[in-house]
Enzyme design. Structure first.
Site, PDB file in Angstrom:
ATOM      1  N   LYS A 200       0.857  -1.187   0.000  1.00 37.58           N
ATOM      2  CA  LYS A 200       0.000   0.000   0.000  1.00 37.58           C
ATOM      3  C   LYS A 200       0.889   1.231   0.000  1.00 37.58           C
ATOM      4  O   LYS A 200       1.688   1.443   0.912  1.00 37.58           O
ATOM      5  CB  LYS A 200      -0.920   0.009   1.221  1.00 37.58           C
ATOM      6  CG  LYS A 200      -1.877   1.200   1.247  1.00 37.58           C
ATOM      7  CD  LYS A 200      -2.798   1.137   2.450  1.00 37.58           C
ATOM      8  CE  LYS A 200      -3.759   2.308   2.484  1.00 37.58           C
ATOM      9  NZ  LYS A 200      -4.646   2.270   3.662  1.00 37.58           N
ATOM     10  N   ARG A 210     -10.951   9.497   1.866  1.00 38.58           N
ATOM     11  CA  ARG A 210     -10.835  10.116   3.188  1.00 38.58           C
ATOM     12  C   ARG A 210     -11.991  11.070   3.444  1.00 38.58           C
ATOM     13  O   ARG A 210     -12.423  11.239   4.589  1.00 38.58           O
ATOM     14  CB  ARG A 210      -9.478  10.804   3.304  1.00 38.58           C
ATOM     15  CG  ARG A 210      -8.336   9.794   3.327  1.00 38.58           C
ATOM     16  CD  ARG A 210      -6.966  10.421   3.155  1.00 38.58           C
ATOM     17  NE  ARG A 210      -5.928   9.389   3.143  1.00 38.58           N
ATOM     18  CZ  ARG A 210      -4.672   9.598   2.815  1.00 38.58           C
ATOM     19  NH1 ARG A 210      -4.266  10.825   2.467  1.00 38.58           N
ATOM     20  NH2 ARG A 210      -3.794   8.607   2.819  1.00 38.58           N
ATOM     21  N   LYS A 222       1.258  10.102   5.463  1.00 37.20           N
ATOM     22  CA  LYS A 222       1.377   8.707   5.893  1.00 37.20           C
ATOM     23  C   LYS A 222       2.646   8.039   5.370  1.00 37.20           C
ATOM     24  O   LYS A 222       2.742   6.812   5.337  1.00 37.20           O
ATOM     25  CB  LYS A 222       0.131   7.925   5.462  1.00 37.20           C
ATOM     26  CG  LYS A 222      -1.156   8.502   6.053  1.00 37.20           C
ATOM     27  CD  LYS A 222      -2.352   7.582   5.858  1.00 37.20           C
ATOM     28  CE  LYS A 222      -3.599   8.154   6.545  1.00 37.20           C
ATOM     29  NZ  LYS A 222      -4.745   7.230   6.519  1.00 37.20           N
ATOM     30  N   GLU A 238       7.590  -6.483   1.227  1.00 35.54           N
ATOM     31  CA  GLU A 238       6.384  -6.377   2.047  1.00 35.54           C
ATOM     32  C   GLU A 238       5.429  -7.548   1.788  1.00 35.54           C
ATOM     33  O   GLU A 238       4.862  -8.123   2.726  1.00 35.54           O
ATOM     34  CB  GLU A 238       5.678  -5.047   1.762  1.00 35.54           C
ATOM     35  CG  GLU A 238       6.389  -3.811   2.302  1.00 35.54           C
ATOM     36  CD  GLU A 238       6.115  -3.599   3.786  1.00 35.54           C
ATOM     37  OE1 GLU A 238       5.505  -4.482   4.419  1.00 35.54           O
ATOM     38  OE2 GLU A 238       6.514  -2.543   4.307  1.00 35.54           O
ATOM     39  N   LYS A 253      -2.239  -1.521  -3.682  1.00 38.25           N
ATOM     40  CA  LYS A 253      -3.082  -0.322  -3.665  1.00 38.25           C
ATOM     41  C   LYS A 253      -2.194   0.909  -3.779  1.00 38.25           C
ATOM     42  O   LYS A 253      -1.200   0.999  -3.060  1.00 38.25           O
ATOM     43  CB  LYS A 253      -3.888  -0.278  -2.359  1.00 38.25           C
ATOM     44  CG  LYS A 253      -4.867   0.884  -2.258  1.00 38.25           C
ATOM     45  CD  LYS A 253      -5.623   0.859  -0.923  1.00 38.25           C
ATOM     46  CE  LYS A 253      -6.595   2.027  -0.849  1.00 38.25           C
ATOM     47  NZ  LYS A 253      -7.336   2.067   0.423  1.00 38.25           N
ATOM     48  N   SER A 279     -10.343   5.535  -4.855  1.00 30.41           N
ATOM     49  CA  SER A 279     -11.308   6.629  -4.974  1.00 30.41           C
ATOM     50  C   SER A 279     -10.859   7.713  -5.941  1.00 30.41           C
ATOM     51  O   SER A 279     -11.676   8.259  -6.690  1.00 30.41           O
ATOM     52  CB  SER A 279     -11.572   7.235  -3.598  1.00 30.41           C
ATOM     53  OG  SER A 279     -10.373   7.751  -3.026  1.00 30.41           O
ATOM     54  N   TYR A 318     -15.318   0.777  -6.663  1.00 33.52           N
ATOM     55  CA  TYR A 318     -16.585   1.468  -6.448  1.00 33.52           C
ATOM     56  C   TYR A 318     -17.502   1.308  -7.651  1.00 33.52           C
ATOM     57  O   TYR A 318     -18.691   1.619  -7.568  1.00 33.52           O
ATOM     58  CB  TYR A 318     -16.324   2.945  -6.153  1.00 33.52           C
ATOM     59  CG  TYR A 318     -15.406   3.120  -4.963  1.00 33.52           C
ATOM     60  CD1 TYR A 318     -15.878   2.937  -3.666  1.00 33.52           C
ATOM     61  CD2 TYR A 318     -14.046   3.411  -5.132  1.00 33.52           C
ATOM     62  CE1 TYR A 318     -15.033   3.051  -2.577  1.00 33.52           C
ATOM     63  CE2 TYR A 318     -13.195   3.530  -4.045  1.00 33.52           C
ATOM     64  CZ  TYR A 318     -13.691   3.346  -2.777  1.00 33.52           C
ATOM     65  OH  TYR A 318     -12.851   3.444  -1.693  1.00 33.52           O
TER      66      TYR A 318
END
Length: 328
Positions: A200, A210, A222, A238, A253, A279, A318
């Site tokens: 991610k 968000r 982040k 990872e 992602k 998104s 979505y």
């Protein structure tokens, strides 16, 4: 050029593109409704649906309305959802995340009762549950790793107790997959799976999400726990660590901008690979379509097919509902 002047070409790839029937016969990758997971936002209250302003066509649902939405999704052939919750209160210790009567726990129980065949995945991260908007606990401006993992263990177990089929840790804390696997097993939930957000990235494509969860970071960004968009080898590290720790499915992602990571992951590891059509990617298509610049339906289907072509087995999007209608 006359008939006699035709080029002496043995291989003419266009022969296989001449008709729709031929194109379908030789198509290498196929998108199906079985590939799709619908991200579902649940909020407090009753009998209410709110459109997310930055995500036209995407909504927040109260639990009762989420149940109705899930019935419709299942009737369309969509067999899995990923639940995200908007809590009534945020606390610095994130305790609402593992409240047995929290928003996600209530939603899991209600949906599982109404649509028992639907696979319920649940987001495991603290960004909606603290006032800081970060995926972990915060002390003196630092995102705490090990202390956060302890809370994530409780959160995952509470979701399993409520009836979740899979938990989906999206927080990117070190060691959380192994810790969550251990907590699930010790609480007699060895059948509950883990879909890890393994690679991610600290991406700029998350903004509308968000907005939907009211979870934007209140300071900094982040980048101390999510990955640098410049890195690919780190993603393989990872993913490998999460598989070793017990992840059943791994995710990359965002989606379209990171198809190379999906490809590398699928080529290297023998596990199901998920991708998140995020998104920002969704909102860009919506905005361009609203201006008449693109054909929304065709771009939607092309985007999803490209994710499948890159190696994704599972697509969080979505657009799942619209795509399912198109694929029927």
């Amino acid at each position: 050029m006359s008939q006699l002047d035709l080029l002496n070409i043995v291989h003419r790839p266009r022969r296989l593109r001449r008709t729709a029937a031929l194109r379908n016969l030789v198509q290498e990758n196929t998108l199906t409704v079985n590939d799709l997971v619908f991200p579902l936002f649940v909020m407090p209250g009753t009998n209410a649906v709110e459109e997310v302003p930055s995500m036209p066509g995407s909504f927040r649902f109260t639990i009762d309305r989420a149940v109705e939405e899930c019935k419709e999704l299942y009737d369309l052939g969509i067999q899995a959802i990923d639940l995200f919750g908007i809590p009534e209160k945020k606390t610095e210790d994130g305790s609402e995340a593992y409240n047995d009567n929290g928003i996600l726990q209530q939603a899991i129980r209600a949906i599982k009762k109404a649509v028992p065949e639907l696979c319920i995945m649940t987001d495991v991260a603290l960004d909606p549950f603290t006032p800081f908007g970060h995926d972990g606990l915060v002390r003196d401006g630092i995102i705490l790793n090990d202390e956060t993992v302890e809370v994530l263990q409780k959160m995952a177990v509470s979701h399993a107790e409520a009836g979740a089929d899979f938990v989906s840790p999206s927080d990117m804390m070190d060691g959380r997959i192994g810790a969550i696997r251990e907590a699930l097993d010790e609480s007699d939930h060895s059948d509950v799976g883990i879909l890890s957000y393994a690679a991610k990235y600290a991406s700029s494509f998350y903004g509308p999400f968000r907005d939907a969860l009211h979870s934007a970071p209140q300071f900094g960004d982040k980048s101390t726990y999510q990955m640098n968009p410049a890195n690919t080898d780190e993603a393989m590290k990872e993913v490998e660590l999460d598989i070793i720790e017990g992840a059943d499915i791994v995710m990359v992602k965002p989606g379209l901008a990171y198809l190379d990571i999906v490809w590398r992951t699928k080529e290297r590891f023998d596990v199901p690979v998920a991708i998140y059509h995020v998104s920002g990617e969704y909102a860009m298509v919506k905005a361009a379509a609203a201006n008449g610049w693109i054909d929304e339906e065709r771009v939607m289907m092309e985007s999803l097919l490209c994710m499948k072509r890159a190696g994704a087995d599972i697509i969080f999007t979505y657009y799942a509902k619209e795509a399912a209608k198109k694929l029927r």
